[in-house]
Structures are given as structure tokens and as C-alpha cells.
Scaffold this motif. Structure first.
Motif, PDB file in Angstrom:
ATOM      1  N   ARG A 151       0.771  -1.116  -0.065  1.00 36.40           N
ATOM      2  CA  ARG A 151      -0.017  -0.083   0.153  1.00 36.40           C
ATOM      3  C   ARG A 151       0.760   1.182   0.116  1.00 36.40           C
ATOM      4  NH1 ARG A 151      -2.384  -4.329   1.720  1.00 36.40           N
ATOM      5  NH2 ARG A 151      -4.679  -4.287   1.738  1.00 36.40           N
ATOM      6  N   GLY A 152       2.060   1.105  -0.424  1.00 37.61           N
ATOM      7  CA  GLY A 152       2.913   2.317  -0.675  1.00 37.61           C
ATOM      8  C   GLY A 152       3.753   2.811   0.576  1.00 37.61           C
ATOM      9  N   ILE A 153       3.837   2.046   1.422  1.00 36.14           N
ATOM     10  CA  ILE A 153       4.647   2.536   3.032  1.00 36.14           C
ATOM     11  C   ILE A 153       5.627   1.462   3.152  1.00 36.14           C
ATOM     12  CG2 ILE A 153       4.119   2.759   5.548  1.00 36.14           C
ATOM     13  CD1 ILE A 153       1.002   3.187   4.827  1.00 36.14           C
ATOM     14  N   ALA A 154       6.834   2.132   3.420  1.00 34.60           N
ATOM     15  CA  ALA A 154       8.010   1.297   3.601  1.00 34.60           C
ATOM     16  C   ALA A 154       8.131   0.960   5.144  1.00 34.60           C
ATOM     17  CB  ALA A 154       9.296   1.957   3.600  1.00 34.60           C
ATOM     18  N   SER A 155       8.957  -0.074   5.588  1.00 34.75           N
ATOM     19  CA  SER A 155       8.962  -0.523   6.907  1.00 34.75           C
ATOM     20  C   SER A 155      10.297  -1.020   7.147  1.00 34.75           C
ATOM     21  CB  SER A 155       7.787  -1.573   7.094  1.00 34.75           C
ATOM     22  OG  SER A 155       8.021  -2.667   6.702  1.00 34.75           O
ATOM     23  N   LEU A 156      10.662  -1.230   8.393  1.00 33.61           N
ATOM     24  CA  LEU A 156      11.797  -1.729   8.798  1.00 33.61           C
ATOM     25  C   LEU A 156      11.735  -2.552  10.117  1.00 33.61           C
ATOM     26  CD1 LEU A 156      14.983  -2.111   8.927  1.00 33.61           C
ATOM     27  CD2 LEU A 156      15.195   0.010  10.372  1.00 33.61           C
ATOM     28  N   ARG A 157      12.021  -3.883  10.027  1.00 37.29           N
ATOM     29  CA  ARG A 157      11.840  -4.940  11.093  1.00 37.29           C
ATOM     30  C   ARG A 157      13.067  -5.580  11.213  1.00 37.29           C
ATOM     31  NH1 ARG A 157       9.699  -7.492   6.218  1.00 37.29           N
ATOM     32  NH2 ARG A 157       9.810  -9.705   6.155  1.00 37.29           N
ATOM     33  N   TYR A 158      13.383  -5.905  12.389  1.00 35.34           N
ATOM     34  CA  TYR A 158      14.730  -6.416  12.710  1.00 35.34           C
ATOM     35  C   TYR A 158      14.966  -7.478  13.804  1.00 35.34           C
ATOM     36  CZ  TYR A 158      14.283  -2.757  16.226  1.00 35.34           C
ATOM     37  OH  TYR A 158      14.023  -1.827  17.203  1.00 35.34           O
ATOM     38  N   ASP A 159      15.849  -8.190  13.753  1.00 31.92           N
ATOM     39  CA  ASP A 159      15.642  -9.215  14.891  1.00 31.92           C
ATOM     40  C   ASP A 159      16.224  -8.676  16.403  1.00 31.92           C
ATOM     41  OD1 ASP A 159      15.457 -11.197  13.250  1.00 31.92           O
ATOM     42  OD2 ASP A 159      17.448 -11.746  12.642  1.00 31.92           O
ATOM     43  N   LYS A 160      15.766  -8.789  17.187  1.00 31.14           N
ATOM     44  CA  LYS A 160      15.593  -8.482  18.562  1.00 31.14           C
ATOM     45  C   LYS A 160      17.191  -8.687  19.042  1.00 31.14           C
ATOM     46  CE  LYS A 160      12.933  -7.491  22.812  1.00 31.14           C
ATOM     47  NZ  LYS A 160      11.763  -8.149  23.383  1.00 31.14           N
ATOM     48  N   ARG A 161      17.711  -7.597  19.820  1.00 29.97           N
ATOM     49  CA  ARG A 161      19.024  -8.008  20.462  1.00 29.97           C
ATOM     50  C   ARG A 161      19.003  -9.218  21.417  1.00 29.97           C
ATOM     51  NH1 ARG A 161      23.614  -5.385  20.640  1.00 29.97           N
ATOM     52  NH2 ARG A 161      22.411  -3.445  19.425  1.00 29.97           N
ATOM     53  N   THR A 162      18.143  -9.539  22.133  1.00 32.29           N
ATOM     54  CA  THR A 162      17.979 -10.579  23.059  1.00 32.29           C
ATOM     55  C   THR A 162      18.044 -12.066  22.255  1.00 32.29           C
ATOM     56  OG1 THR A 162      15.628 -10.442  23.116  1.00 32.29           O
ATOM     57  CG2 THR A 162      17.219  -9.667  25.023  1.00 32.29           C
ATOM     58  N   ARG A 163      17.867 -11.889  20.860  1.00 30.33           N
ATOM     59  CA  ARG A 163      17.803 -12.936  20.027  1.00 30.33           C
ATOM     60  C   ARG A 163      19.281 -13.153  19.426  1.00 30.33           C
ATOM     61  NH1 ARG A 163      14.194 -16.351  17.433  1.00 30.33           N
ATOM     62  NH2 ARG A 163      15.054 -17.232  15.478  1.00 30.33           N
ATOM     63  N   VAL A 164      19.587 -12.019  18.912  1.00 34.23           N
ATOM     64  CA  VAL A 164      21.045 -12.170  18.300  1.00 34.23           C
ATOM     65  C   VAL A 164      22.166 -12.243  19.136  1.00 34.23           C
ATOM     66  CG1 VAL A 164      22.352 -10.697  16.708  1.00 34.23           C
ATOM     67  CG2 VAL A 164      20.193 -10.851  16.365  1.00 34.23           C
ATOM     68  N   ARG A 165      22.103 -11.379  20.208  1.00 26.46           N
ATOM     69  CA  ARG A 165      23.479 -11.182  21.111  1.00 26.46           C
ATOM     70  C   ARG A 165      22.740 -11.603  22.560  1.00 26.46           C
ATOM     71  NH1 ARG A 165      25.826  -7.433  18.187  1.00 26.46           N
ATOM     72  NH2 ARG A 165      25.955  -8.113  16.076  1.00 26.46           N
ATOM     73  N   PRO A 166      22.466 -12.792  22.881  1.00 29.70           N
ATOM     74  CA  PRO A 166      21.979 -13.260  24.036  1.00 29.70           C
ATOM     75  C   PRO A 166      22.972 -13.138  25.342  1.00 29.70           C
ATOM     76  CG  PRO A 166      22.059 -15.049  22.541  1.00 29.70           C
ATOM     77  CD  PRO A 166      22.233 -13.965  21.850  1.00 29.70           C
ATOM     78  N   GLU A 167      24.284 -13.288  24.788  1.00 27.99           N
ATOM     79  CA  GLU A 167      25.346 -13.462  25.603  1.00 27.99           C
ATOM     80  C   GLU A 167      25.266 -11.968  26.514  1.00 27.99           C
ATOM     81  OE1 GLU A 167      26.829 -11.816  21.864  1.00 27.99           O
ATOM     82  OE2 GLU A 167      25.816 -13.540  22.381  1.00 27.99           O
ATOM     83  N   GLN A 168      24.855 -10.669  25.825  1.00 22.13           N
ATOM     84  CA  GLN A 168      25.082  -9.646  26.368  1.00 22.13           C
ATOM     85  C   GLN A 168      24.197  -9.510  27.779  1.00 22.13           C
ATOM     86  OE1 GLN A 168      24.095  -6.706  23.466  1.00 22.13           O
ATOM     87  NE2 GLN A 168      26.001  -7.222  22.131  1.00 22.13           N
ATOM     88  N   PHE A 169      23.179 -10.244  27.790  1.00 19.88           N
ATOM     89  CA  PHE A 169      22.173 -10.304  28.670  1.00 19.88           C
ATOM     90  C   PHE A 169      22.038 -11.463  29.892  1.00 19.88           C
ATOM     91  CE2 PHE A 169      20.516  -8.390  25.018  1.00 19.88           C
ATOM     92  CZ  PHE A 169      19.861  -7.249  25.410  1.00 19.88           C
ATOM     93  N   GLN A 170      23.391 -12.142  29.590  1.00 19.79           N
ATOM     94  CA  GLN A 170      23.484 -13.147  30.596  1.00 19.79           C
ATOM     95  C   GLN A 170      24.476 -12.644  32.012  1.00 19.79           C
ATOM     96  OE1 GLN A 170      25.443 -16.451  28.523  1.00 19.79           O
ATOM     97  NE2 GLN A 170      23.707 -16.814  27.437  1.00 19.79           N
TER      98      GLN A 170
END
Length: 440
Positions: free
Chosen positions: A199-218
Motif C-alpha cells: 500500500r505504498g508504505i516502507a517498513s523496517l523490521r529487525y531481529d531483537k538484540r536478546t535473540r542475536v546477542r543473548p550473551e550480552q544479557f547473561q
């Protein structure tokens, strides 16, 4: 919010090294199909005969029976095998069998080692690759991007609309979500992104940090800033330098916890053109969480599940404790998240914060949502009453994922493949492109 409890037993892959060579003429696909048939007949001793030594120890017939019982309690009785396919995972041949149960389709993944022994078994909701009918694939392109903060994402860009385009950042709920906010077979963020792109609208979606870098939260103290807000600002930074995007028409859509945090984000990102709040808590997190657990306990028929839910409720109740401090062990708190996180959220009042903003808002709620309920929606309405640039939509048949259903909602509903309702996509697109959804 807590992800909906599927109560499906996922039998984790237990991969064991080959112990001896054995020539077995049977095809892995035929072996895997026979295994499923044995489970359906509740022949758990026969089903485990071809397990390798490690899996036999980890999953003897009695545990296999318990696992199968948990699966059929939620997905219903087994009906038939729908299709099979194979793939290679390191030294393992993996057979994926899509099974029809009464209430949902599940993928059974059976891993075979070099001796054609079962080395791993996993049941998970079958994921459909079908796109909703309101998506027009020829009308957009998707591009892999990386946020300035390092997270991988997908930019969906319309190719038929004239640039510069309005654009939306999609902000996750709680848990280590992927860019599509995949839950079981469903991908609500993919539906929204591609529906808007059509419908003519751009978007940005991304993987969450807790998924990509879980070691940062341990073993760390952190808050929603490190989990969500910093990356949301990073996503906006990326969009502002894209030539296809109109930086004056940047919106942020937040689902559940992500929606709850939008007023807080907007205090730091004052140039955002509008906030889109989907199924967001308006009350203290402890209140919403305990209500959710009470509901799940009321609809559960399993005493084991009720006991688990009662233990979770005790953890949720600790969030109200005046004595809660950073010294409180994370193991005593919901999801093992540290006290620093909950202490940061405790004084935050989303509707009251929103009332201090001039940013246009669209607030959407499904009436069949048991995770964030109409109580929260009505509180958003009451606090923001009289604001001409705030719009509210309530959808009678939609659940927490803004997917349609009927009757009392059970967690098993999330195992059924569905799509975000078209009316939601249409309402989002209309609001974003309207003058009410733009800053002067």
C-alpha cells in the motif's frame, strides 16, 4: 508480555556420535513416517527401538509417552501425515514430516545419524510460507540491512509508489523475537510489513538484540533501554538516511511491550510523525502479568500446568514487593529477568506519559486478547480522551496477534496458521497516509 504458552513439548535434538557402522537398507523418510505412526498408535516402546544410545537414555518410552500426551492435549488427536521433506544438518539426515492434528498442524523433525538411528526428535508448529491475500509481491522489494547497532533486519520498500515514502519501524513485544515476531506458524510483523509495502508504505523490521546477542544479557543488569529502546532509535537513524524514505514521515509501531514503551521512546525521538500502539499494557506490568496467568490457569485442564502457572504467579507477585531491589535474584523473578529491569518499568505510566506528548497516536486492540485486555484499552482511552490526534480501534474477533478467531481463546489458537486481519492493515495504511497521521 509473556509469549502465549503453547504448552507443546519440544523434544530438543539430542545429537550423538555414531558408535558403530550398520548397514540399514530402509530409507530415512520411510523410517520417520513409521515412527510417527507408532507414536500415533501409542507404541512408545516400538517407536524408541531405533533411537541411538544417547536418545534412549534421554527419552525412554515412559518419557516419550508423557511428551506425546502433552502434544495431543494441546494439538488434539493425531489425524494424518500431510507431507514430508528432507534436509541435511551437518552429518545428520533430517526428515521433516508435517502432521495434521485435530487443532493444529505440527512439523516433526527426525534426525538420523550415519547408522540411521534416531539422534534427535523435535515437534514444533508447522510454518506456512503462504502470504496473506492482501500482499502483492510484485509491488515491493525487500532488502537485508544492518542497523547502526549491528542488528540484522529487513527493509521493505514499495516500488510502485513515488519516493520519498512514509516508513514504519516495527517494535517487538517481550522475549527474544525475530524480525517477523514469529510465534508458532504465524509471522505477524511480516504480514504487517508486506501489507503496508503493498500500500505504498516502507517498513523496517529487525531481529531483537536478546535473540542475536543473548550473551550480552547473561548475568547482567539491564533495562528496556538495552533490550529495546536503544535499538529502536538505531532503526530510526537508519531510516533517516535512506533516500527512499521521507524523514518527516517516520512512524513507530509497537506491539505489546513494544507498544507500552512508545511514549517513552517518543520523549527522546520528538520528530517521530506518529505512534502506533498495538495491544499494549496501560497498567503496571505485574497487574497485566498476573491477570494473564489467572486466565491461563482457569482454562487449563492439566494439574501440572496449573502448578507451573502458580509458580509463575508467585514470581509475578514479587514485582509488587516494596522490598524488591537489585539484590533480588533474577531466578525469583518472571522469565529470570533481573530486578533492574522490573525496577526500571515499575514507575513508568504509559498513558500518563503519552498525555504529555503532542505526537499523533493510533491505538488498536483485539477484544479476544487475553494477554493484554480491553481493561488496558479502556485506560488508554480514558487518559487520552479529548485528544483530536489520537484514534482508537477495537476489533471484536481479533486476538493478541490481531488474527481472527471465534469463542473463548485458548493458547492452542496460536498453533493455527493465520494472518493479521486485512482490516488492521487497511486501518494502519489509512491512518499513516492521512493528514491526521503526519506532523506539520
Amino acid at each position: 508480555m509473556l509469549q502465549p504458552s503453547l504448552w507443546i513439548c519440544a523434544l530438543l535434538f539430542l545429537l550423538a556420535a555414531p558408535l558403530f557402522a550398520q548397514k540399514v537398507p530402509t530409507d530415512p523418510t520411510a523410517l520417520a513416517s513409521r515412527l510417527i505412526e507408532q507414536l500415533a498408535k501409542e507404541d512408545f516402546t516400538g517407536a524408541s527401538e531405533r533411537f541411538n544410545d544417547r536418545l534412549k537414555v534421554a527419552l525412554p518410552p515412559d518419557k516419550l509417552a508423557t511428551a506425546w500426551k502433552l502434544i495431543t492435549e494441546q494439538a488434539g488427536p493425531f489425524k494424518k501425515i500431510l507431507k514430508t521433506r528432507t534436509e541435511k544438518d551437518r552429518q545428520y539426515d533430517v526428515v521433516i514430516i508435517t502432521c495434521a492434528f485435530e487443532k493444529a498442524n505440527l512439523d516433526a523433525k527426525v534426525a538420523y545419524d550415519a547408522q540411521q538411528k534416531v539422534a534427535g526428535l523435535l515437534f514444533s508448529p508447522a510454518v506456512s510460507s503462504d502470504l496473506p491475500t492482501y500482499v502483492r509481491p510484485a509491488s515491493y522489494r525487500e532488502e537485508d540491512v544492518q542497523l547502526p547497532g549491528g542488528l540484522p533486519g529487513t527493509l521493505a520498500v514499495p516500488i510502485e509508489a513515488k519516493a520519498p515514502l512514509p516508513a514504519v519501524v516495527l517494535l517487538h513485544g517481550s522475549g527474544p523475537g525475530d524480525r517477523d515476531q514469529t510465534l508458532g506458524p504465524n509471522k505477524p510483523f511480516r504480514d504487517i510489513a508486506l501489507g503496508l509495502a503493498s500500500r505504498g508504505i516502507a517498513s523496517l523490521r529487525y531481529d531483537k538484540r536478546t535473540r542475536v546477542r543473548p550473551e550480552q544479557f547473561q548475568n547482567a543488569t539491564y533495562t528496556v533501554r538495552e533490550e529495546i529502546l536503544d535499538d529502536a532509535r538505531s532503526a530510526l537513524t537508519l531510516l533517516r538516511v535512506r533516500p527512499e524514505v521521507d524523514r518527516r514521515r517516520l512512524f513507530v509501531l509497537g506491539h505489546s511491550l513494544g507498544g507500552m514503551l512508545l511514549p517513552r521512546l517518543a520523549r527522546e525521538e520528538s520528530e517521530v510523525a506518529g505512534l502506533i500502539v498495538l495491544a499494549a499494557p496501560a497498567r503496571p506490568f505485574a497487574d497485566v502479568l498476573t491477570d494473564q496467568l489467572d486466565y491461563l490457569s482457569a482454562v487449563s485442564t492439566s494439574e501440572v500446568e496449573k502448578a507451573q502457572l502458580a509458580a509463575l504467579k508467585q514470581q509475578a507477585e514479587r514485582l509488587r514487593d516494596p522490598g524488591l531491589s537489585e539484590a533480588t535474584p533474577a531466578a525469583q523473578l518472571p522469565s529470570g529477568v533481573p530486578a533492574s529491569y522490573w525496577l526500571d518499568l515499575r514507575p513508568y505510566d504509559p498513558p500518563a506519559t503519552a498525555r504529555t506528548l503532542q505526537t499523533p497516536m493510533l491505538i488498536l486492540q483485539g477484544e479476544r486478547d487475553y494477554q493484554v485486555t480491553r481493561t488496558d484499552f479502556e485506560l488508554w482511552k480514558r487518559v487520552l480522551a479529548g485528544r483530536s490526534n489520537v484514534k482508537f480501534n477495537l476489533y471484536a474477533q481479533l486476538n493478541h496477534l490481531f488474527m481472527a478467531g471465534e469463542g473463548q481463546i485458548l493458547p492452542s489458537e496460536y498453533l493455527t496458521s493465520s494472518h493479521v486481519a486485512q482490516v488492521v492493515i487497511d486501518d494502519l495504511a489509512k491512518w499513516i497516509t492521512s493528514s491526521a497521521g503526519k506532523r506539520p
